[in-house]
Write an enzyme that holds these catalytic residues in place. Sequence first.
Site, PDB file in Angstrom:
ATOM      1  N   SER A   1      35.341  49.546  55.728  1.00 48.99           N
ATOM      2  CA  SER A   1      33.825  50.568  55.140  1.00 48.99           C
ATOM      3  C   SER A   1      34.139  49.925  53.663  1.00 48.99           C
ATOM      4  CB  SER A   1      34.398  51.932  55.783  1.00 48.99           C
ATOM      5  OG  SER A   1      35.348  52.775  54.525  1.00 48.99           O
TER       6      SER A   1
ATOM      7  N   ASP B   1      43.201  47.725  56.827  1.00 44.79           N
ATOM      8  CA  ASP B   1      42.686  47.319  57.691  1.00 44.79           C
ATOM      9  C   ASP B   1      42.264  46.296  57.476  1.00 44.79           C
ATOM     10  OD1 ASP B   1      40.674  48.523  59.854  1.00 44.79           O
ATOM     11  OD2 ASP B   1      39.276  49.481  58.601  1.00 44.79           O
TER      12      ASP B   1
ATOM     13  N   LYS C   1      46.004  48.162  60.355  1.00 45.87           N
ATOM     14  CA  LYS C   1      44.315  48.912  61.620  1.00 45.87           C
ATOM     15  C   LYS C   1      43.505  48.261  62.272  1.00 45.87           C
ATOM     16  CE  LYS C   1      40.731  51.646  60.488  1.00 45.87           C
ATOM     17  NZ  LYS C   1      39.882  51.223  60.743  1.00 45.87           N
TER      18      LYS C   1
ATOM     19  N   GLU D   1      41.389  47.195  64.891  1.00 46.63           N
ATOM     20  CA  GLU D   1      40.207  47.641  65.698  1.00 46.63           C
ATOM     21  C   GLU D   1      40.165  46.673  67.010  1.00 46.63           C
ATOM     22  OE1 GLU D   1      35.957  47.097  64.387  1.00 46.63           O
ATOM     23  OE2 GLU D   1      36.103  48.301  62.913  1.00 46.63           O
TER      24      GLU D   1
ATOM     25  N   GLU E   1      36.625  56.970  67.526  1.00 45.16           N
ATOM     26  CA  GLU E   1      35.282  57.142  66.428  1.00 45.16           C
ATOM     27  C   GLU E   1      34.046  56.606  67.670  1.00 45.16           C
ATOM     28  OE1 GLU E   1      34.198  53.982  62.699  1.00 45.16           O
ATOM     29  OE2 GLU E   1      32.754  54.806  63.256  1.00 45.16           O
TER      30      GLU E   1
HETATM   31  O1  KIV Z   1      36.816  51.290  57.696  1.00 39.48           O
HETATM   32  C1  KIV Z   1      36.960  52.321  57.814  1.00 39.48           C
HETATM   33  O2  KIV Z   1      36.368  52.980  56.992  1.00 39.48           O
HETATM   34  C2  KIV Z   1      37.569  53.149  58.984  1.00 39.48           C
HETATM   35  C3  KIV Z   1      36.972  53.822  59.262  1.00 39.48           C
HETATM   36  C4  KIV Z   1      35.885  55.105  58.928  1.00 39.48           C
HETATM   37  C5  KIV Z   1      37.958  54.568  60.205  1.00 39.48           C
HETATM   38  O3  KIV Z   1      37.832  52.240  60.341  1.00 39.48           O
END
Ligand code: KIV
Length: 266
Positions: free
Chosen positions: A46, A84, A114, A116, A183
């Site tokens: 994000s 991420d 993390k 997706e 989410e």
């Molecule tokens: O990129 C991000 O901040 C996220 C969260 C909203 C879970 O994936």
Amino acid sequence: MDRVTARTLQEKKSRGEKIVMVTATDFSWARIVEEAGVDVILVGDSLAQVALGYGTTLPVTMEEMLVFTRAAAAGARRALLVSDMPFLSFQVSRAEARRNAGRFLKEGGAAAVKLEGGLEAAETVAGIVSMGIPVMGHVGLTPQSVHAFGGYRVQGKEPGRAREIVDGARALEEAGVFALVLEGIPSALAGEITASLKIPTIGIGAGSECDGQVLVLHDLLGIFREFTPSFVKRYAELGAEAERAVQEFCKEVRGGKFPDEKNIVN
Ligand code: KIV
């Protein structure tokens, strides 16, 4: 000061204690959120929107994510630092996914990654886990699929899509994820998934039945003001406060009030 690990989060789920995760983009924010007591710091993609000003999370690159990860990792001394995996860093081949996941630990200083995706991501997750890298999953309204979804729409309202999300969550648990972000899904569906999994779930726009909650720091603090999703609660208006402070600085400089004696080095 024990470091938070995947095991700590698992223990919290067993004890029924809520897990708190927020995003952070650099050293100073990581220090602040850690001192505030969060369990997990997420260097979320994000940041593409809130720090880099891109329209979606899709353009952010590995190299950009690594810079932010290194900065946040320098500030995270107790919290679990998760980074991420950006779009195109894990979808093309399993070998590329493993290498890129490894880079977050080796070059970024993260403790986990993390990524997706549901069922389709399970084998990739298993490959990364087999390297000794903890992986957090992320299902539901996964922002990297915004174009496939036709916008940021709640996922899992229809039985077919709900089943797909449940199957994905199960496959990810079997593949070895240590926690799962849910989410933008209906609260009842998030509750069903949370009850059916041994691993903790962390919700965002997924109701109160998850084992924990995550918000993007720039949303929580009112710093990102381009748009605010309805599930966000702003706990401060730091954007407005920062604007006010800088306006005052402008006024004092232009009016010859700053610097005064106290701010002059002789
Ligand atoms: O990129 C991000 O901040 C996220 C969260 C909203 C879970 O994936």
